[in-house]
Design a protein around this motif. Structure first.
Motif, mmCIF file in Angstrom:
data_model
loop_
_atom_site.group_PDB
_atom_site.id
_atom_site.type_symbol
_atom_site.label_atom_id
_atom_site.label_comp_id
_atom_site.label_asym_id
_atom_site.label_seq_id
_atom_site.Cartn_x
_atom_site.Cartn_y
_atom_site.Cartn_z
ATOM 1 N N ALA A 219 0.829 -1.141 -0.079
ATOM 2 C CA ALA A 219 -0.221 0.041 -0.005
ATOM 3 C C ALA A 219 0.941 1.378 0.104
ATOM 4 C CB ALA A 219 -0.864 -0.097 1.136
ATOM 5 N N ILE A 220 1.891 1.288 0.738
ATOM 6 C CA ILE A 220 2.833 2.360 0.724
ATOM 7 C C ILE A 220 3.427 2.621 -0.808
ATOM 8 C CG2 ILE A 220 4.873 3.283 1.669
ATOM 9 C CD1 ILE A 220 4.500 1.741 4.385
ATOM 10 N N LEU A 221 3.967 1.401 -1.195
ATOM 11 C CA LEU A 221 4.568 1.508 -2.480
ATOM 12 C C LEU A 221 3.374 2.138 -3.679
ATOM 13 C CD1 LEU A 221 6.891 -1.425 -3.069
ATOM 14 C CD2 LEU A 221 7.348 0.997 -2.258
ATOM 15 N N SER A 222 2.412 1.802 -3.383
ATOM 16 C CA SER A 222 1.347 2.043 -4.403
ATOM 17 C C SER A 222 0.950 3.479 -3.917
ATOM 18 C CB SER A 222 -0.137 1.562 -4.049
ATOM 19 O OG SER A 222 -1.140 1.762 -4.782
ATOM 20 N N LYS A 223 0.804 3.934 -2.740
ATOM 21 C CA LYS A 223 0.730 5.558 -2.600
ATOM 22 C C LYS A 223 1.854 6.264 -3.258
ATOM 23 C CE LYS A 223 -3.333 5.457 -0.337
ATOM 24 N NZ LYS A 223 -4.468 6.173 -0.910
ATOM 25 N N LEU A 224 2.896 6.101 -3.011
ATOM 26 C CA LEU A 224 4.178 6.703 -3.499
ATOM 27 C C LEU A 224 4.009 6.644 -5.046
ATOM 28 C CD1 LEU A 224 6.915 5.265 -1.158
ATOM 29 C CD2 LEU A 224 5.940 7.672 -1.158
ATOM 30 N N HIS A 225 3.660 5.563 -5.624
ATOM 31 C CA HIS A 225 3.558 5.575 -7.058
ATOM 32 C C HIS A 225 2.596 6.443 -7.644
ATOM 33 C CE1 HIS A 225 3.495 2.744 -10.948
ATOM 34 N NE2 HIS A 225 3.813 3.861 -11.170
ATOM 35 N N GLN A 226 1.345 6.538 -6.975
ATOM 36 C CA GLN A 226 0.422 7.309 -7.349
ATOM 37 C C GLN A 226 0.917 9.037 -7.269
ATOM 38 O OE1 GLN A 226 -3.178 6.208 -5.181
ATOM 39 N NE2 GLN A 226 -3.156 4.139 -6.166
ATOM 40 N N SER A 227 1.732 9.250 -6.450
ATOM 41 C CA SER A 227 1.878 10.537 -6.202
ATOM 42 C C SER A 227 2.939 10.961 -6.928
ATOM 43 C CB SER A 227 2.641 10.853 -4.595
ATOM 44 O OG SER A 227 3.902 10.201 -4.505
ATOM 45 N N ILE A 228 3.427 10.195 -7.794
ATOM 46 C CA ILE A 228 4.744 10.682 -8.734
ATOM 47 C C ILE A 228 4.009 11.514 -9.950
ATOM 48 C CG2 ILE A 228 6.221 10.040 -10.450
ATOM 49 C CD1 ILE A 228 6.563 7.155 -8.852
ATOM 50 N N PRO A 229 4.464 12.571 -10.194
ATOM 51 C CA PRO A 229 3.968 13.416 -11.554
ATOM 52 C C PRO A 229 4.028 12.687 -12.775
ATOM 53 C CG PRO A 229 5.512 14.707 -10.162
ATOM 54 C CD PRO A 229 5.679 13.392 -9.615
ATOM 55 N N ARG A 230 3.059 12.481 -13.315
ATOM 56 C CA ARG A 230 2.881 11.531 -14.537
ATOM 57 C C ARG A 230 4.173 11.783 -15.707
ATOM 58 N NH1 ARG A 230 0.716 7.521 -12.620
ATOM 59 N NH2 ARG A 230 1.802 8.608 -10.854
ATOM 60 N N PRO A 231 4.562 13.159 -15.829
ATOM 61 C CA PRO A 231 5.564 13.169 -16.884
ATOM 62 C C PRO A 231 6.841 12.524 -16.490
ATOM 63 C CG PRO A 231 4.527 15.237 -16.693
ATOM 64 C CD PRO A 231 4.013 14.287 -15.386
ATOM 65 N N TYR A 232 7.004 12.280 -15.116
ATOM 66 C CA TYR A 232 8.304 11.746 -14.705
ATOM 67 C C TYR A 232 8.106 10.379 -14.262
ATOM 68 C CZ TYR A 232 9.437 16.858 -14.329
ATOM 69 O OH TYR A 232 9.312 18.133 -14.816
ATOM 70 N N GLU A 233 6.934 9.675 -14.376
ATOM 71 C CA GLU A 233 6.607 8.468 -13.686
ATOM 72 C C GLU A 233 7.577 7.357 -14.009
ATOM 73 O OE1 GLU A 233 2.869 5.181 -13.608
ATOM 74 O OE2 GLU A 233 3.004 6.834 -14.902
ATOM 75 N N ALA A 234 8.046 7.291 -15.536
ATOM 76 C CA ALA A 234 8.745 6.211 -16.014
ATOM 77 C C ALA A 234 10.177 6.366 -15.440
ATOM 78 C CB ALA A 234 8.886 6.192 -17.571
ATOM 79 N N THR A 235 10.937 7.782 -15.480
ATOM 80 C CA THR A 235 12.232 8.022 -14.945
ATOM 81 C C THR A 235 12.115 7.613 -13.390
ATOM 82 O OG1 THR A 235 12.371 9.676 -16.479
ATOM 83 C CG2 THR A 235 13.662 9.747 -14.614
ATOM 84 N N VAL A 236 11.112 8.100 -12.576
ATOM 85 C CA VAL A 236 11.325 7.831 -11.187
ATOM 86 C C VAL A 236 11.220 6.323 -11.007
ATOM 87 C CG1 VAL A 236 9.979 8.069 -9.020
ATOM 88 C CG2 VAL A 236 10.286 9.916 -10.690
#
Length: 366
Positions: free
Chosen positions: A174-191
């Motif tokens: 759940a923590i990883l999912s929340k962190l994943h959702q909080s990533i700005p979409r343009p930077y998602e792949a890089t992060v």
């Protein structure tokens, strides 16, 4: 409104300030987080065996803390026995200082030193310092007494570790999912890419460090056993265990082994062999074990390793020393990405100088 390009650096700065301010209470949370990170593969394996998530978490928690408790139950009695042996040997150590070390210093150093082989002269020399030693001991006892509240708070915080670790393990996905959702979409792949690389680097680093610690402990213990040191097993494996902080295992181990050698044998020959054992161990660790087992996963040269350890200790104390290398490993992944994917492909790096004017004379080659 803060410009977008400054928001992320400002966020990192605020995070660093928060860690610095909260460092006295962060250790149990950091320790629990590391334990949970190590326990996640166990939870997933138990789930593949058919256990429900909560049961898998409880079983993984039992395995982690069972191993820690078993290690302490084995180590503490051995440590107590060896410390008792060292304490019993203190009189012999003082005799060696009086009859061997100090006369040698008096013979080889250009200073006026009395005949320390004479017990009366030695006692007369040390008499003025007895009061200072007593005052220092009284001050130390007072400091320990005044620090009892801090010790009690530390113990209380450590008792929270199993509970905090349980919640980290239970809510990890759940923590990883929340962190994943909080990533700005343009930077998602890089992060996500950098996160996976960092996780791989940390996993390989910790696994390699454990193997190096075990091999180095066996090497030191075997070498000291061949020298004849009675506490060879304890000192050797303690040196290997402390190697998680670079050079700490070597320094602490060689000091303890030298004291044990002097107490047990009281001669220079065995002391030289102790130095040889630790010299071989340090060479083996630096040029064979670490390169082959850990490799260049962190990508820091020895000078930078020393710097980040000192900087971590200066800024955040013992917690900073523990986290210096893992944090450096993650930052190295980020800096490598910025260098290869941003800087080397930026206009600053690849832009060509303007073409020379046709009317201007050609510039000579330099």
């Amino acid at each position: 409104m803060i410009p977008l390009k400054w928001q992320f650096p400002l966020l990192l700065l605020l995070l660093a300030v928060a860690v610095w301010l909260l460092s006295p209470i962060l250790f149990p949370f950091i320790f629990s987080l590391v334990l949970a990170w190590m326990g996640v593969p166990l939870v997933r394996r138990f789930e593949r065996w058919g256990l429900k998530h909560d049961n898998a978490v409880l079983l993984a928690l039992a395995v982690l803390f069972g191993g820690l408790i078993l290690g302490l139950l084995i180590l503490i009695p051995l440590l107590w026995m060896q410390l008792s042996s060292l304490v019993d040997g203190v009189p012999r150590f003082l005799i060696w200082i009086r009859e061997t070390a100090l006369p040698w210093l008096a013979l080889h150093l250009p200073i006026d030193v009395m005949n320390f082989s004479d017990r009366e002269h030695f006692e007369a020399w040390i008499e003025p310092y007895k009061k200072e030693i007593g005052n220092a001991a009284a001050s130390l006892i007072g400091t320990i007494t005044r620090s009892s509240g801090a010790v009690l708070a530390f113990v209380s915080n450590m008792l929270l570790v199993p509970l905090i670790t349980f919640y980290f393990l239970r809510d990890w996905n759940a923590i990883l999912s929340k962190l994943h959702q909080s990533i700005p979409r343009p930077y998602e792949a890089t992060v996500v890419r950098l996160s996976r690389e960092s996780n791989s680097v940390l996993g390989g680093f910790i696994d390699g460090q454990f193997r190096v610690m075990l091999c180095l402990g066996a090497l030191y213990a075997g070498g000291l056993w061949l020298v004849g040191i009675e506490s060879a097993m304890l000192i050797g494996f303690l040196s290997g265990a402390l190697n998680f902080v670079p050079y700490m295992g070597f320094v602490v181990g060689i000091v303890l082994a030298a004291i044990a050698s002097i107490i047990q044998f009281g001669d220079i020959q065995h002391l030289i062999w102790v130095v040889v054992v630790y010299g071989i161990g340090q060479f083996t660790e630096s040029f064979i074990l670490t390169p082959r087992i850990v490799g260049d996963r962190i990508g820091l040269n020895p000078v930078m390793v020393i710097f980040v350890l000192m900087a971590g200790g200066l800024l955040f104390g013992f917690l900073g020393v523990l986290l210096a290398l893992p944090v450096s490993a993650v930052l190295n992944v980020v800096f490598k990405y910025l260098y290869e994917e941003r800087y080397l492909k930026s206009r600053m790096y690849v832009a060509l100088p303007p073409a020379p004017n046709a009317d201007s004379p050609p510039r000579p080659d330099v």
